[in-house]
Design a protein around this motif. Structure first.
Motif, mmCIF file in Angstrom:
data_model
loop_
_atom_site.group_PDB
_atom_site.id
_atom_site.type_symbol
_atom_site.label_atom_id
_atom_site.label_comp_id
_atom_site.label_asym_id
_atom_site.label_seq_id
_atom_site.Cartn_x
_atom_site.Cartn_y
_atom_site.Cartn_z
ATOM 1 N N LYS A 1 31.969 45.171 22.136
ATOM 2 C CA LYS A 1 32.767 44.041 22.663
ATOM 3 C C LYS A 1 32.076 42.853 23.395
ATOM 4 O O LYS A 1 30.782 43.438 23.646
ATOM 5 N N ILE A 2 32.663 41.890 23.622
ATOM 6 C CA ILE A 2 31.744 40.797 24.150
ATOM 7 C C ILE A 2 32.098 40.509 25.587
ATOM 8 O O ILE A 2 33.319 40.609 26.097
ATOM 9 N N TYR A 3 30.938 40.793 26.443
ATOM 10 C CA TYR A 3 31.018 40.482 27.817
ATOM 11 C C TYR A 3 30.536 39.063 28.358
ATOM 12 O O TYR A 3 29.574 38.500 27.971
ATOM 13 N N GLY A 4 31.623 38.598 28.859
ATOM 14 C CA GLY A 4 31.442 37.042 29.169
ATOM 15 C C GLY A 4 31.465 36.987 30.728
ATOM 16 O O GLY A 4 32.381 37.059 31.416
ATOM 17 N N LEU A 5 30.222 36.680 31.279
ATOM 18 C CA LEU A 5 29.862 36.795 32.775
ATOM 19 C C LEU A 5 29.759 35.381 33.276
ATOM 20 O O LEU A 5 28.753 34.765 33.153
ATOM 21 N N GLY A 6 30.851 34.813 33.922
ATOM 22 C CA GLY A 6 30.975 33.209 34.272
ATOM 23 C C GLY A 6 30.056 33.114 35.420
ATOM 24 O O GLY A 6 29.727 34.118 36.291
ATOM 25 N N ARG A 7 29.740 32.026 35.724
ATOM 26 C CA ARG A 7 29.040 31.526 36.847
ATOM 27 C C ARG A 7 29.704 31.863 38.148
ATOM 28 O O ARG A 7 29.197 31.761 39.252
ATOM 29 N N ASP A 8 30.956 31.570 38.122
ATOM 30 C CA ASP A 8 32.135 31.771 39.094
ATOM 31 C C ASP A 8 32.374 33.156 39.415
ATOM 32 O O ASP A 8 32.586 33.924 38.226
ATOM 33 N N ALA A 9 32.410 33.698 40.282
ATOM 34 C CA ALA A 9 32.356 35.242 40.688
ATOM 35 C C ALA A 9 33.663 35.728 40.135
ATOM 36 O O ALA A 9 33.787 36.947 39.802
ATOM 37 N N ASP A 10 34.739 34.842 40.287
ATOM 38 C CA ASP A 10 35.941 35.441 39.545
ATOM 39 C C ASP A 10 36.283 35.371 38.209
ATOM 40 O O ASP A 10 37.467 35.779 37.714
ATOM 41 N N GLN A 11 35.296 34.851 37.297
ATOM 42 C CA GLN A 11 35.553 34.687 35.907
ATOM 43 C C GLN A 11 34.480 35.617 35.117
ATOM 44 O O GLN A 11 33.528 35.263 34.810
ATOM 45 N N GLN A 12 34.731 36.854 35.022
ATOM 46 C CA GLN A 12 34.063 37.877 34.367
ATOM 47 C C GLN A 12 35.157 38.568 33.537
ATOM 48 O O GLN A 12 36.194 38.935 33.927
ATOM 49 N N TRP A 13 34.760 38.388 32.242
ATOM 50 C CA TRP A 13 35.840 38.489 31.146
ATOM 51 C C TRP A 13 35.232 39.543 30.183
ATOM 52 O O TRP A 13 34.231 39.308 29.605
ATOM 53 N N LEU A 14 36.201 40.364 29.197
ATOM 54 C CA LEU A 14 35.797 41.089 28.546
ATOM 55 C C LEU A 14 36.608 40.665 27.273
ATOM 56 O O LEU A 14 37.951 40.452 27.113
ATOM 57 N N LEU A 15 36.091 40.346 26.072
ATOM 58 C CA LEU A 15 36.777 39.936 24.794
ATOM 59 C C LEU A 15 36.691 40.987 23.745
ATOM 60 O O LEU A 15 35.445 41.492 23.353
ATOM 61 N N ASP A 16 37.734 41.644 23.328
ATOM 62 C CA ASP A 16 37.971 42.529 22.251
ATOM 63 C C ASP A 16 37.984 41.825 20.966
ATOM 64 O O ASP A 16 39.031 41.242 20.574
ATOM 65 N N LEU A 17 36.971 42.101 20.254
ATOM 66 C CA LEU A 17 36.985 41.502 18.830
ATOM 67 C C LEU A 17 37.842 41.748 17.697
ATOM 68 O O LEU A 17 38.321 41.175 16.864
ATOM 69 N N ALA A 18 38.263 43.312 17.709
ATOM 70 C CA ALA A 18 39.219 43.776 17.012
ATOM 71 C C ALA A 18 40.643 43.192 17.417
ATOM 72 O O ALA A 18 41.440 42.936 16.520
ATOM 73 N N THR A 19 41.029 43.073 18.558
ATOM 74 C CA THR A 19 42.400 42.680 18.905
ATOM 75 C C THR A 19 42.415 41.465 19.246
ATOM 76 O O THR A 19 43.612 40.860 19.558
ATOM 77 N N GLU A 20 41.237 40.695 19.436
ATOM 78 C CA GLU A 20 41.002 39.349 19.981
ATOM 79 C C GLU A 20 41.867 39.008 21.237
ATOM 80 O O GLU A 20 42.776 37.743 21.202
ATOM 81 N N THR A 21 41.756 39.955 22.071
ATOM 82 C CA THR A 21 42.211 39.815 23.475
ATOM 83 C C THR A 21 41.067 39.638 24.584
ATOM 84 O O THR A 21 40.065 39.795 24.315
ATOM 85 N N ARG A 22 41.573 39.040 25.761
ATOM 86 C CA ARG A 22 40.625 38.877 26.859
ATOM 87 C C ARG A 22 41.308 39.698 27.960
ATOM 88 O O ARG A 22 42.411 39.600 28.256
ATOM 89 N N THR A 23 40.407 40.396 28.667
ATOM 90 C CA THR A 23 40.883 41.364 29.778
ATOM 91 C C THR A 23 39.818 40.866 31.018
ATOM 92 O O THR A 23 38.633 40.787 30.522
ATOM 93 N N ASP A 24 40.401 41.141 32.068
ATOM 94 C CA ASP A 24 39.636 40.595 33.578
ATOM 95 C C ASP A 24 38.453 42.112 33.589
ATOM 96 O O ASP A 24 38.930 43.179 33.600
ATOM 97 N N LEU A 25 37.500 41.611 33.817
ATOM 98 C CA LEU A 25 36.427 42.461 34.480
ATOM 99 C C LEU A 25 36.467 42.301 36.243
ATOM 100 O O LEU A 25 36.901 41.147 36.549
ATOM 101 N N PRO A 26 36.042 43.233 36.929
ATOM 102 C CA PRO A 26 36.045 43.110 38.363
ATOM 103 C C PRO A 26 34.969 41.713 38.814
ATOM 104 O O PRO A 26 34.182 41.516 38.158
#
Length: 381
Positions: free
Chosen positions: A82-107
């Motif tokens: 999976k792809i981990y997108g760690l944004g510069r803003d503390a509240d924008q930490q996301w996980l991209l699932d390549l198989a389902t093409e979905t995005r979920t929140d990380l802490p």
């Protein structure tokens, strides 16, 4: 692509395709795009051979968006595929699932906004990385933060906070931080000032136990638009910084910027000859497969590692990866001869551990001294 992008982030997934995220749209600054794209589209094969020129291959829009508010989020393809997108803003930490093409929140990350600071996927043995260390990006926060198992923890801090830093994984699995500034164009005495706070020239090294120590100072301060990479000979090339001439040469008319510095890590000063890597297989190596290399110093070889080539800009490096290779046969025993210098190794388990492509292969001795690397190509065999 479906939208223009200025300052995007790109990472290679397990199938060799590029995941493209963020950046300002063609409408200009202040219009970050939420659109995620994949290149090439799933209906096209991934260009693999040197003569597979990727002309007329379409990209495709990912089903889920990733509306990062700021440029250059850190992107990592970890061992779960999976792809981990760690944004510069503390509240924008996301996980991209390549198989389902979905995005979920990380802490939410413990620290607040982090500007241009580095992040590194930490070595995890013969498997691909499963955690990320976030550093820099805040000159007032020297702490480092690790994301592992879906949770954040504070790790040992560095000596001081800095932005514009570049942190590299070295062949022995330790980390090196070079470059840095107080702010984008400020080394501590105001923007465009010829003076520079000497601490931002200070390198730092993190050992295998996670402890930091200061290293030698760079000749020049390097901040915005600086870069660094590990070369096949084990040295580090440090380049760039748009204000280099202003920070160190008040005569801005002489165009004398653009210098390069070479750093020799401590492992190159252990004394004695380095291990030798004399021969590696040509062609492609399958995953979880045995292959053989030759070394005239095989009896001294204790480790073999793969190090991915670096792609870096603006303190963002999405391609770093360090993997230990498993021995299938004790170094120096050969194939029954006992002295042919043959070493049996096994490639990483799968493409999620090491996305397909080229890697530098290093042999290391008991002191962690690396050979000069040779290139090997994983996948598609």
């Amino acid at each position: 692509m479906s939208v223009g992008r200025w300052y995007p982030s790109v990472v290679t997934g397990p199938d060799g395709r590029q995941i493209i995220v963020s950046g300002q749209s063609e409408r200009g600054t202040g219009t970050p795009t939420p659109v995620v794209e994949r290149f090439p589209a799933l209906r096209h094969p991934v260009p693999w051979r040197p003569y597979d020129i990727p002309l007329d291959l379409a990209s495709e829009r990912f089903r889920s968006d990733a509306p990062f508010r700021n440029d250059y989020p850190h992107l990592f393809s970890l061992r779960d595929g999976k792809i981990y997108g760690l944004g510069r803003d503390a509240d924008q930490q996301w996980l991209l699932d390549l198989a389902t093409e979905t995005r979920t929140d990380l802490p939410r990350r413990p620290a607040d906004f982090r500007g241009y600071g580095s992040a590194v996927p930490l070595p995890a043995g013969f498997r691909g990385p499963d955690s990320v260390l976030v550093l820099g990006g805040d000159p007032h926060d020297p702490n480092t933060y690790r994301l592992s198992g879906g949770a954040w923890s504070a790790e040992e801090p560095r000596a001081f906070g800095r932005t514009q830093d570049d942190t590299l994984i070295l062949p022995d699995g330790t980390l090196l931080t070079v470059n840095g500034a107080l702010a984008t164009r400020d080394y501590g005495y105001g923007p465009f000032n010829p003076k520079a706070d000497l601490k931002y020239r200070q390198t730092e090294l993190r050992d295998a136990r996670g402890h930091w120590r200061l290293g030698p100072a760079q000749r020049l301060p390097r901040g915005y638009h600086s870069n660094a990479l590990v070369m096949p000979d084990g040295r580090v090339m440090v380049t760039g910084d748009e204000l280099q001439q202003i920070a160190n040469d008040p005569d801005i008319r002489d165009r004398m910027d653009g210098s390069i510095e070479i750093y020799e890590p401590p492992y190159l000063h252990q004394g004695g000859p380095r291990p030798a890597l004399d021969q590696v297989p040509g062609g492609e190596l399958a995953y979880d497969a045995e292959f053989r290399v030759r070394s005239s110093t095989a009896s001294r070889v204790k480790r073999a590692v793969l190090l991915a080539p670096t792609t870096v800009t603006h303190a963002v490096n999405t391609s770093q990866r360090h993997l230990e290779l498993r021995f299938t046969e004790a170094p120096g025993t050969g194939t029954g001869t006992g002295s042919d210098g043959s070493i049996g190794l096994r490639t990483p388990p799968g493409a999620a551990d090491a996305p397909p492509g080229y890697y530098m292969l290093f042999l290391l001795d008991a002191k962690g001294v690396p050979s000069t690397a040779k290139w090997v190509k994983l996948g598609h065999r």
